[in-house]
Design an enzyme around this catalytic site. Structure first.
Site, short mmCIF file in Angstrom:
data_model
loop_
_atom_site.label_atom_id
_atom_site.label_comp_id
_atom_site.label_asym_id
_atom_site.label_seq_id
_atom_site.Cartn_x
_atom_site.Cartn_y
_atom_site.Cartn_z
N GLU A 259 2.24 6.69 -15.33
CA GLU A 259 2.11 7.53 -14.15
C GLU A 259 1.92 6.70 -12.88
O GLU A 259 0.88 6.75 -12.25
CB GLU A 259 0.95 8.52 -14.32
CG GLU A 259 -0.29 7.82 -14.83
CD GLU A 259 -1.37 8.76 -15.32
OE1 GLU A 259 -1.03 9.80 -15.90
OE2 GLU A 259 -2.54 8.44 -15.13
N GLY A 261 2.25 5.42 -9.03
CA GLY A 261 2.44 5.94 -7.68
C GLY A 261 3.01 4.82 -6.81
O GLY A 261 4.17 4.79 -6.44
N ARG A 298 -5.35 2.24 5.18
CA ARG A 298 -5.52 1.25 4.12
C ARG A 298 -6.06 -0.10 4.59
O ARG A 298 -6.93 -0.68 3.93
CB ARG A 298 -4.22 1.06 3.33
CG ARG A 298 -3.76 2.32 2.62
CD ARG A 298 -2.57 2.08 1.71
NE ARG A 298 -2.96 1.48 0.46
CZ ARG A 298 -2.87 0.19 0.17
NH1 ARG A 298 -2.37 -0.65 1.04
NH2 ARG A 298 -3.28 -0.27 -0.98
N TYR A 302 -9.40 -0.53 2.63
CA TYR A 302 -9.31 -1.43 1.48
C TYR A 302 -9.11 -2.88 1.88
O TYR A 302 -8.98 -3.75 1.01
CB TYR A 302 -8.10 -1.05 0.60
CG TYR A 302 -8.11 0.36 0.07
CD1 TYR A 302 -9.17 0.82 -0.70
CD2 TYR A 302 -7.05 1.22 0.33
CE1 TYR A 302 -9.17 2.11 -1.19
CE2 TYR A 302 -7.04 2.52 -0.16
CZ TYR A 302 -8.12 2.96 -0.92
OH TYR A 302 -8.11 4.23 -1.41
N CYS A 328 -10.82 5.72 19.25
CA CYS A 328 -12.07 5.16 19.74
C CYS A 328 -12.97 4.79 18.57
O CYS A 328 -13.90 5.50 18.20
CB CYS A 328 -12.74 6.14 20.69
SG CYS A 328 -11.78 6.22 22.19
N GLU A 329 -12.62 3.68 17.98
CA GLU A 329 -13.26 3.18 16.77
C GLU A 329 -12.54 1.86 16.51
O GLU A 329 -11.39 1.70 16.93
CB GLU A 329 -12.95 4.15 15.63
CG GLU A 329 -13.71 3.91 14.38
CD GLU A 329 -14.84 4.93 14.19
OE1 GLU A 329 -15.83 4.54 13.60
OE2 GLU A 329 -14.73 6.07 14.64
N TYR A 356 -0.05 5.99 -0.33
CA TYR A 356 -1.42 6.13 0.19
C TYR A 356 -1.49 5.89 1.70
O TYR A 356 -2.47 5.33 2.20
CB TYR A 356 -2.38 5.21 -0.57
CG TYR A 356 -2.29 5.42 -2.06
CD1 TYR A 356 -2.80 6.58 -2.62
CD2 TYR A 356 -1.63 4.52 -2.87
CE1 TYR A 356 -2.68 6.81 -3.98
CE2 TYR A 356 -1.51 4.74 -4.23
CZ TYR A 356 -2.03 5.89 -4.78
OH TYR A 356 -1.91 6.13 -6.11
C1 PLP Z 1 -3.89 7.35 -8.56
C2 PLP Z 1 -3.54 7.50 -9.97
C3 PLP Z 1 -2.38 6.92 -10.48
C4 PLP Z 1 -1.44 6.07 -9.65
O1 PLP Z 1 -1.92 4.80 -9.38
P1 PLP Z 1 -1.01 3.72 -8.63
O2 PLP Z 1 -1.89 2.54 -8.46
O3 PLP Z 1 -0.56 4.30 -7.34
O4 PLP Z 1 0.17 3.45 -9.49
C5 PLP Z 1 -2.10 7.13 -11.80
N1 PLP Z 1 -2.91 7.87 -12.60
C6 PLP Z 1 -4.03 8.46 -12.14
C7 PLP Z 1 -4.87 9.26 -13.05
C8 PLP Z 1 -4.39 8.28 -10.81
O5 PLP Z 1 -5.53 8.84 -10.37
#
Ligand code: PLP
Length: 401
Positions: A259, A261, A298, A302, A328-329, A356
């Site tokens: 999964e 992202g 980000r 981070y 303003c920060e 993100y």
């Molecule tokens: C955020 C998330 C992802 C994706 O993570 P990436 O670092 O963007 O690949 C996958 N699984 C779960 C459960 C998440 O919360």
């Protein structure tokens, strides 16, 4: 997407604007699926929270991807984008039993990450198959070490609680159809990831009726030149082999799920902002853009480093700039970065802005969230309008004062 295309987009749709390249998303998706081509049943569930625009979701649906969701709203977005419920997995953390029930009623695969909800859900709905999120307590430490960490992470059911988990499953008679992990840390060392996978396989042996094993994500993409990228091809080769062996010993062809992202969308996106002011102080030259952490948080949240290019003057003499925003920060995007000479009105291009970035944007300082554009089949499509003053006032109520 070359500089000319991007400058035209900034001119046509205004700034600041997020721009995504569909071809890059498609290529990353194909890279991942071909790395695991030796596995009979592979399922990629794109993590919606990275970039949740409905047109991007439709693109993933057209590729045959499923989606990973963390809220019922993301589930609803996915359904609206055309995903079938069976191609959606719900992996929340700390949400109410009620929300989980409502998602289950939609026919979506539920993934539960704590024993309390597992017991309540299993007691009420023993016939709805459930996936469980395991915390293998593995993370990379140093270069080649494997250290046991994340013992206090709020995510997942600890492997140390497997006996308790098994008792709940037995008592409720519920059906566990999937095992999942997502540690949230980057896969830098493939052997560390494989080590965590072994824990997942070991856990899986406790359940006789599994359909899939979900290895989560953690695929790292480079943000700056010396960043490590997860070697997908090597991971694919090694994990596929091990997964196929496991399926043989388990006696069933399971589905291998991921999964990601960031891996799928980060590099496909750029953020274009216009320089309002070039400000020379005694020590620093600031380039102030028409944005801030309200649009791209980000770097401040981070400490992540996004490359910044001056696409209006790509051949200009390089100088050192601190790129900051207009809110303003303190909103520093970059400190003393070497960038081609910047003039007022130039368009700066922030790289790796697919994941993100927009999805974490806010209205802080009562600013509008930016527009989003998807370049698809050679054409730039507006996929989200820039907000207006109406959006700022939306849901606010004026009382008589
Ligand atoms: C955020 C998330 C992802 C994706 O993570 P990436 O670092 O963007 O690949 C996958 N699984 C779960 C459960 C998440 O919360």
């Amino acid at each position: 997407m070359n500089n000319r295309t991007l400058l035209n987009i900034a001119k046509e749709f205004g700034s600041p604007v997020y721009v995504y390249d569909a071809d890059t998303i498609i290529n990353q998706y194909k890279r991942l699926t071909s790395a695991f081509s030796k596995v009979n049943n592979l399922k990629i569930n794109y993590a919606v929270k990275a970039l949740s625009n409905i047109s991007v979701l439709k693109l993933f649906n057209s590729l045959g991807s499923g989606i990973d969701t963390v809220s019922i709203q993301e589930v609803q977005l996915g359904l609206r984008a055309g995903f079938k419920p069976e191609n959606i997995i719900f992996t929340p953390n700390g949400v109410s039993l009620e929300e989980i029930e409502n998602v289950a009623k939609l026919g979506v695969q539920i993934n539960i990450d704590n024993l309390s909800i597992l017991e309540q859900f299993g007691t009420k709905y023993p016939n709805i198959p459930v996936c469980i999120r395991i915390n293998p307590h593995v993370m990379a430490g140093g270069n080649t070490n494997i250290s046991v960490g994340h013992i206090d992470s709020k995510f997942g059911i600890s492997i140390h609680q497997i006996p308790l988990l098994l008792r709940i499953v037995e008592n409720t008679g519920m059906h566990i159809n999937g095992i999942h992990m997502h540690t949230g840390s980057d896969i830098l060392d493939i052997d560390v990831f494989l080590y965590a996978s072994e824990i997942l396989f070991e856990t899986a042996k406790n359940f006789k009726n599994l359909d899939f094993i979900d290895f989560g994500s953690g695929f790292k993409v480079p943000y700056k030149s010396d960043d490590i990228e997860t070697n997908i091809e090597e991971l694919g080769k090694k994990l596929s082999k091990r997964f196929n062996e496991f399926c043989k010993s388990y006696g069933k062809d399971l589905t291998l799920a991921f999964e990601p992202g960031k891996f799928l969308v980060s590099e496909a996106g750029v953020f274009l902002a216009k320089v309002n002011v070039v400000k020379q102080t005694t020590s620093t030259v600031f380039a102030q853009v028409d944005s801030g952490f309200n649009h791209l948080i980000r770097p401040m949240l981070y400490g992540s480093q996004h490359d910044i290019l001056n696409i209006s003057n790509p051949k200009g003499r390089e100088r050192f700039y601190s790129v900051v925003g207009y809110i303003c920060e303190t909103d520093t995007f970059a400190n003393n970065r070497r960038i081609n000479e910047i003039n007022q009105g130039d368009i700066l291009c922030f790289k790796n802005a697919g994941a993100y970035c927009y999805s974490m944007a806010s209205n802080y300082n009562s600013r509008y969230r930016p527009a989003e554009v998807l370049v698809y089949k050679g054409e730039a499509h507006l996929i989200r309008k820039r907000e207006t003053f109406e959006d700022i006032l939306n849901n606010q109520l004026e009382i008589a004062i």
